[in-house]
Motif scaffolding. Sequence first.
Motif, short mmCIF file in Angstrom:
data_model
loop_
_atom_site.label_atom_id
_atom_site.label_comp_id
_atom_site.label_asym_id
_atom_site.label_seq_id
_atom_site.Cartn_x
_atom_site.Cartn_y
_atom_site.Cartn_z
N ASP A 1 25.56 44.79 22.65
CA ASP A 1 25.04 46.09 23.09
C ASP A 1 23.86 45.97 24.05
O ASP A 1 22.89 46.72 23.97
N LEU A 2 23.94 45.02 24.95
CA LEU A 2 22.85 44.81 25.92
C LEU A 2 23.07 45.69 27.14
O LEU A 2 24.19 45.77 27.66
N GLY A 3 22.02 46.34 27.59
CA GLY A 3 22.12 47.14 28.80
C GLY A 3 21.78 46.33 30.03
O GLY A 3 21.40 45.16 29.95
N ASP B 1 28.58 43.04 30.05
CA ASP B 1 29.45 41.93 29.66
C ASP B 1 29.01 40.63 30.32
O ASP B 1 29.01 39.57 29.71
N SER C 1 27.82 48.81 27.74
CA SER C 1 27.12 47.55 27.49
C SER C 1 27.46 46.52 28.56
O SER C 1 28.53 46.57 29.19
N ASP D 1 31.82 51.01 27.03
CA ASP D 1 30.79 51.66 26.23
C ASP D 1 29.41 51.57 26.90
O ASP D 1 28.39 51.97 26.31
N VAL E 1 25.91 57.47 27.37
CA VAL E 1 25.06 56.43 27.96
C VAL E 1 24.23 56.99 29.12
O VAL E 1 23.06 56.64 29.29
#
Length: 585
Positions: A558-560, A462, A460, A458, A186
Amino acid sequence: MDEQPAPRPARRVRWPLMALGIVMILLGGLVAWLLFDAWRLQGAAQDLESHAAAARDALGLRDVDQVESEIAAVDDAAHAFASAVDGPHWWLAAQIPWVKDQVAPLQAAGTAVEAVADDAIGPLIDVDGLTMLEEPPLEDGRIDPYLLEPYRAPLAVAATTLEDQGQALAEVDLSRSATIVQSAFVDLENQIGALSDLVTAASHAAEVLPGVLGGEGEREYVVMVQNNAEPRATGGIPGAFIQLTVDDGRFTVGRYATEGNLLPDEPIPLTEDEERIFTFRLGYYPQDVNFTPEFPRTAELTAELWAQAYGTRPDGVISIDPVALGWMLGGAEPLDADGTEITSANLSHVMLNRVYFLYEDPSEQDAFFARTSRELFALMLEGPESLLDGVEHAIDDNRLLVWLAEDEAQDLVDETSVAGAFLEDGGALGVFVNDGSGAKIGYYVDTTVTVTDYVCTDGSLDSETVEVSFAHVYDGDPADLPEWVSGGGRYVPEGQFQANLVVYPAVGTEVSGVFRDDEATEAYPDVHDGRPMSQIRVTLDPGEQVTFRYEVDVTAADLGSPRIVQTPGPRDTEPTRLVEAAEGC
């Protein structure tokens, strides 16, 4: 009876043991080989990060020799990184369950890093070195419209390479990878993403600069100078409008106007969303055209107001504010404005506050603001020593925005932060302030934004918490303030600050709760061109402060972490971002 010799162990027992031993030796060799490469990989990754950071620092200082040295080191580290995840042992490891989930991301990272080094960084270094950094962009009031021409082709290739590799990394499955692999992957993905944004912006600049700078014929722009003492979404009310003509890179400052000069006979038609959320004022009062955080729309409205007032439609609109002007004018000679000395250090204070103590008549205040803005802008075009640094700072702080009337050129500008195209940037969280006091009391209100991201292993997102705090720092008697600062009780009680706090959560998130000083409160939700948003009224008397907290849930996978865009205030205040580990993911 003769004794019989003891039977020998069957070969079928010995051979499996030997085979097992051979396998163990091979596996041990494979593990040792992989561990050695992992050690090389760690060193290469550290070199990549450190030299990339050093290159960015040198770029900011325009130290060409250091930039070239650090980029060469980045190139070496990139190839070392790629070679450390290549070979038959890596192919073999990629066939083993669980191990392949750790190996595949590293191999993808190696491929991406090598491609970036060979197809993006290398060609840029080969184009006449980086001597462009040494050349002053402004000489005798002129900028060469074609100064980026040698870089146009390699920048385009580099931008495409970085975009392709970023997409390739985004498609890698990290769900079964170890935390240490996820974290490193990442980090690399973010670094390539940041480099991609930088190179793409430079590539677009190389494409549009010849036209924008009058290399293909004269261009006329309107520069709107925003007054941050009375907040609007993109900064503050437009206190001055300045005509700027450029021909073959040479600038000429023309007429200037105040908001009163551009008041139309009839309101400009708005969309249904715009009229419902911002009322007809958005399309009628020049000082309200930036109620919307979407600068391209603000610019379209400004261009229409200018065309109605003066009969010519500008080729573009540029927005700037006194804070940014101060950054750009460092090292310039002081300006004498009606007996008041203005320097880069006191410019924003004079323009945003002091002027109201100097002049009681609002028409004189507007005239001073417009006239002085024009003179300061002309001074800036002489090329003071801090011009480039100031421009970079202004862009980073959303204080310098550009819109072009030509659709093809604007399409390129829209992909950069200088466009201020907020609604199209779904990955951005917006926190904006629109004044409702009708005064310049906002100069005394400090606004701070703190975003806490709760992140899974990971990488991403939350959930997140957005805190917006307002502090009314004026500690005297409001009656001692000039009427146009205190408000004089025209719309709200004297000295009181009132505004709408406008929050747009990033696409893929939603606000689940709003709190005022830890007490649940109500925000008024709406939808603006497909973007959910809400408004809440802020009311503060001198000495008071308040904090609004927004609890934000993530609705997409999978949003940053979103980019933060906020209203630039009368002082240089950047948002604070905190990152904490999320529970349960």
